[in-house]
Write a protein that holds these residues in place. Structure first.
Motif, PDB file in Angstrom:
ATOM      1  N   LYS A 272       0.904  -1.159  -0.102  1.00  0.00           N
ATOM      2  CA  LYS A 272       0.156  -0.124   0.080  1.00  0.00           C
ATOM      3  C   LYS A 272       0.923   1.298   0.013  1.00  0.00           C
ATOM      4  O   LYS A 272       0.329   2.275  -0.384  1.00  0.00           O
ATOM      5  CB  LYS A 272      -0.752   0.087   1.318  1.00  0.00           C
ATOM      6  CG  LYS A 272      -1.891  -0.958   1.245  1.00  0.00           C
ATOM      7  CD  LYS A 272      -3.047  -0.973   2.552  1.00  0.00           C
ATOM      8  CE  LYS A 272      -4.082  -1.974   2.272  1.00  0.00           C
ATOM      9  NZ  LYS A 272      -5.054  -1.779   3.771  1.00  0.00           N
ATOM     10  N   TYR A 273       2.226   0.972   0.436  1.00  0.00           N
ATOM     11  CA  TYR A 273       3.127   2.220   0.204  1.00  0.00           C
ATOM     12  C   TYR A 273       3.798   2.420  -0.973  1.00  0.00           C
ATOM     13  O   TYR A 273       4.320   1.521  -1.522  1.00  0.00           O
ATOM     14  CB  TYR A 273       4.322   1.939   1.439  1.00  0.00           C
ATOM     15  CG  TYR A 273       3.559   2.075   2.890  1.00  0.00           C
ATOM     16  CD1 TYR A 273       3.445   3.195   3.753  1.00  0.00           C
ATOM     17  CD2 TYR A 273       2.993   0.961   3.484  1.00  0.00           C
ATOM     18  CE1 TYR A 273       3.126   3.123   4.892  1.00  0.00           C
ATOM     19  CE2 TYR A 273       2.406   0.756   4.778  1.00  0.00           C
ATOM     20  CZ  TYR A 273       2.505   2.162   5.625  1.00  0.00           C
ATOM     21  OH  TYR A 273       2.101   2.070   6.706  1.00  0.00           O
ATOM     22  N   PRO A 274       3.674   3.585  -1.907  1.00  0.00           N
ATOM     23  CA  PRO A 274       4.170   3.453  -3.181  1.00  0.00           C
ATOM     24  C   PRO A 274       5.434   3.344  -3.203  1.00  0.00           C
ATOM     25  O   PRO A 274       5.946   2.534  -4.325  1.00  0.00           O
ATOM     26  CB  PRO A 274       3.599   5.056  -3.406  1.00  0.00           C
ATOM     27  CG  PRO A 274       3.399   5.710  -2.301  1.00  0.00           C
ATOM     28  CD  PRO A 274       2.788   4.615  -1.238  1.00  0.00           C
ATOM     29  N   GLY A 391      12.466   2.511   0.011  1.00  0.00           N
ATOM     30  CA  GLY A 391      11.268   1.572   0.206  1.00  0.00           C
ATOM     31  C   GLY A 391      11.009   1.062   1.607  1.00  0.00           C
ATOM     32  O   GLY A 391       9.586   1.651   1.804  1.00  0.00           O
ATOM     33  N   LEU A 392      11.810   1.032   2.434  1.00  0.00           N
ATOM     34  CA  LEU A 392      11.805   0.580   3.799  1.00  0.00           C
ATOM     35  C   LEU A 392      11.566   1.703   4.442  1.00  0.00           C
ATOM     36  O   LEU A 392      10.685   1.545   5.655  1.00  0.00           O
ATOM     37  CB  LEU A 392      12.824  -0.559   4.106  1.00  0.00           C
ATOM     38  CG  LEU A 392      13.015  -1.592   3.516  1.00  0.00           C
ATOM     39  CD1 LEU A 392      14.433  -2.462   3.822  1.00  0.00           C
ATOM     40  CD2 LEU A 392      11.988  -2.585   3.900  1.00  0.00           C
ATOM     41  N   ASN A 393      12.084   2.722   4.153  1.00  0.00           N
ATOM     42  CA  ASN A 393      11.871   3.977   5.145  1.00  0.00           C
ATOM     43  C   ASN A 393      10.516   4.413   5.199  1.00  0.00           C
ATOM     44  O   ASN A 393      10.091   4.946   6.392  1.00  0.00           O
ATOM     45  CB  ASN A 393      12.877   5.174   4.711  1.00  0.00           C
ATOM     46  CG  ASN A 393      14.253   5.272   5.215  1.00  0.00           C
ATOM     47  OD1 ASN A 393      14.550   4.399   5.953  1.00  0.00           O
ATOM     48  ND2 ASN A 393      14.938   5.951   4.506  1.00  0.00           N
ATOM     49  N   GLN A 394       9.536   3.926   4.139  1.00  0.00           N
ATOM     50  CA  GLN A 394       8.187   4.771   4.414  1.00  0.00           C
ATOM     51  C   GLN A 394       7.334   3.650   5.223  1.00  0.00           C
ATOM     52  O   GLN A 394       6.466   4.229   5.388  1.00  0.00           O
ATOM     53  CB  GLN A 394       7.897   4.778   2.801  1.00  0.00           C
ATOM     54  CG  GLN A 394       6.642   5.569   2.659  1.00  0.00           C
ATOM     55  CD  GLN A 394       5.752   5.466   1.333  1.00  0.00           C
ATOM     56  OE1 GLN A 394       6.140   4.596   0.434  1.00  0.00           O
ATOM     57  NE2 GLN A 394       5.366   6.443   1.125  1.00  0.00           N
ATOM     58  N   LEU A 395       7.858   2.612   5.676  1.00  0.00           N
ATOM     59  CA  LEU A 395       7.135   1.470   6.228  1.00  0.00           C
ATOM     60  C   LEU A 395       6.913   2.197   7.894  1.00  0.00           C
ATOM     61  O   LEU A 395       7.698   2.504   8.472  1.00  0.00           O
ATOM     62  CB  LEU A 395       7.593   0.225   6.036  1.00  0.00           C
ATOM     63  CG  LEU A 395       7.565  -0.383   4.686  1.00  0.00           C
ATOM     64  CD1 LEU A 395       8.063  -1.938   4.846  1.00  0.00           C
ATOM     65  CD2 LEU A 395       6.265  -0.263   4.063  1.00  0.00           C
TER      66      LEU A 395
END
Length: 488
Positions: A272-274, A391-395
């Motif tokens: 769900k995180y772009p 990508g992992l930073n946004q989680l």
């Protein structure tokens, strides 16, 4: 990197955790675990002769290793939620050491294979543990540098494996491939025993047995199927087709089941995180390009250009070494300039190199092959860790174990698929050229050019996606260019 870090320590974690010794222990353990994926590449023929088994059988030392890793990485998210960081890492390294000793003292091939599979059990857990620990301990604004060290491990360890393997086998014997690793494994255990504390929340979620079964069949079937697609028959082999089809069906059922569970084993809400979704696609493309090139170029240089295996191996060594050494630098550049400054030029450089490789011929200078491989590996270092970190930073922190497990699983699967897919294209091109009357060497060149042409086309998708990349802002409040929320 500071020796202590209190700003991101979760509740209940020792605020005086020493980060540097923890990182040294984890990186040492992970380095030698990953190096084992390629450490036997040069030694397969001597091992085949030593234990009097055919090449098709000895290949299971590599195929079986990748299979176990592919099965265990998806389960790592569940295990990280059940056991402390200390329990997971020290337990994993003890298992790795036991497996290594079994291999070293193996009197026959079955015992050697058992030891190898025991080693793989640890390797499938080490990288997710390291990545998850970095995500928890290191603030997002300094995470690029730390993840750059992972890039060094991921690239330098496999690159040096075959070279080190050749030196050890030639001078000491095959058993020292394993005895050489033991002191470093024990050192990692010792440092971790003194300094490693728990950095994750142990929630002990409900274990869903159907999820484990479907995950094992799904990822294991796909990795086994693609890894087995060798020889002239390639993907036409019945066991390959059955493995991939059964794996795909089980994987689809696994995903559907995870979306319905309140406590999924692998939480696909990460997509769900772009930025995580874009990062995943980019990582798949990069891993396919990297692993396929690592096997296509040696084949081209030996069978097509006529170089010796030693010279072909040396041609690839500078690129692999520079990739590993450049990864920490790209990490620091990521922290300072963000992902776009690295990923956009990196994907463009990747496509340019693949375009040149798709137009090589018998007269292409050896120095150009070396230069193209160096640029290729440097471009991959510009893409890989910045993409993964962003990508992992946004989680959300609760999704870190799931995000790392998903990315590492798909990296393993993409590597296996990339090798089989592009080698299959190359083999088809070779047969077609030979049918048209080309010599064996010219047919190899034609087939390899066809494989690199497809790789170039796929790489253009990475270029397009790179322009949609933005610096992700962590839900925990890390600074960034874009405060992107999950897609709904």
């Amino acid at each position: 990197m500071n020796t202590t870090n209190t700003s991101t320590a979760p509740a209940g974690i020792d605020p005086n955790i020493k980060v540097v010794p923890i990182m040294v222990a984890l990186i040492t353990g992970v380095f030698f675990s990953i190096m084992n994926e390629t450490l036997l590449n040069v030694a397969l023929t001597p091992l085949s002769e030593q234990f009097d088994v055919p090449h098709t059988t000895i290949q299971w030392l590599t195929t079986g290793y990748l299979l176990v890793v592919g099965i265990l990485v998806p389960i790592s998210a569940l295990l990280i939620s059940w056991f402390t960081t200390r329990q997971m890492f020290i337990g994993g390294m003890i298992i790795f050491t036991i497996g290594t000793l079994i291999c070293g003292f193996a009197p026959n091939f079955p015992v050697l294979l058992i030891g190898r599979l025991v080693q793989a059990t640890s390797t499938g857990l080490m990288l997710p543990i390291l990545m998850n620990t970095i995500l928890v301990l290191i603030p997002a604004e300094r995470r690029g540098s730390a993840m750059g060290l992972i890039g060094l491990v991921i690239m330098f360890a496999p690159a040096i494996g075959p070279t080190l393997s050749g030196l050890i086998v030639e001078n000491f014997g095959t058993q020292w491939l394993f005895f050489f690793v033991v002191p470093f494994a024990l050192l990692s255990i010792g440092i971790a025993w003194v300094y490693l504390k728990n950095v994750t929340r142990v929630t002990k979620p409900k274990i869903n047995i159907p999820s484990i079964i479907l995950s094992t069949i799904g990822f294991g079937g796909i990795v086994f199927g693609f890894s087995s697609a060798e020889g002239e028959a390639g993907f036409a082999q019945p066991q390959v087709i059955v493995s991939i089809v059964v794996g795909a069906i089980a994987l689809a059922a696994f995903i559907v089941l995870q979306l319905r569970l309140k406590e999924p084993m692998l939480d696909f809400r990460t997509f769900k995180y772009p930025m995580f979704s874009i990062s995943t696609i980019l990582m798949v493309i990069v891993m396919m390009s990297m692993f396929s090139t690592m096997i296509l170029l040696p084949m081209l240089l030996t069978d097509g250009i006529g170089l010796t295996g030693t010279i072909a191996g040396l041609a690839l060594l500078p690129g692999g070494l520079l990739n590993g050494l450049f990864s920490p630098i790209t990490g620091r550049l990521f922290d300072k300039f963000g992902p776009r400054a690295l990923i956009i030029p990196g994907t463009i450089a990747l496509s340019i190199v693949l375009f040149f490789l798709s137009n090589i011929n018998a007269d292409t200078p050896f120095a150009l092959f070396v230069a193209l491989h160096i640029v290729l590996m440097l471009s991959i270092s510009m893409i890989m860790m910045p993409t993964q970190t962003n990508g992992l930073n946004q989680l959300d922190q609760s999704l870190y174990p799931h995000g790392t497990a998903i990315l590492n699983t798909l990296m393993q699967v993409a590597g296996a698929i990339g090798i089989a897919f592009f080698v299959g294209i190359k083999a088809s091109g070779v047969m077609s050229a030979e049918a048209d009357g080309a010599t064996e060497a010219m047919a190899v060149i034609a087939g390899t050019k066809g494989a690199f042409t497809i790789a170039f086309v796929i790489s253009l998708l990475a270029v397009v996606l790179s322009f949609f990349t933005k610096r992700a802002k962590s839900p925990q409040g890390a600074p960034g260019e874009a405060n992107q929320q999950p897609m709904h």
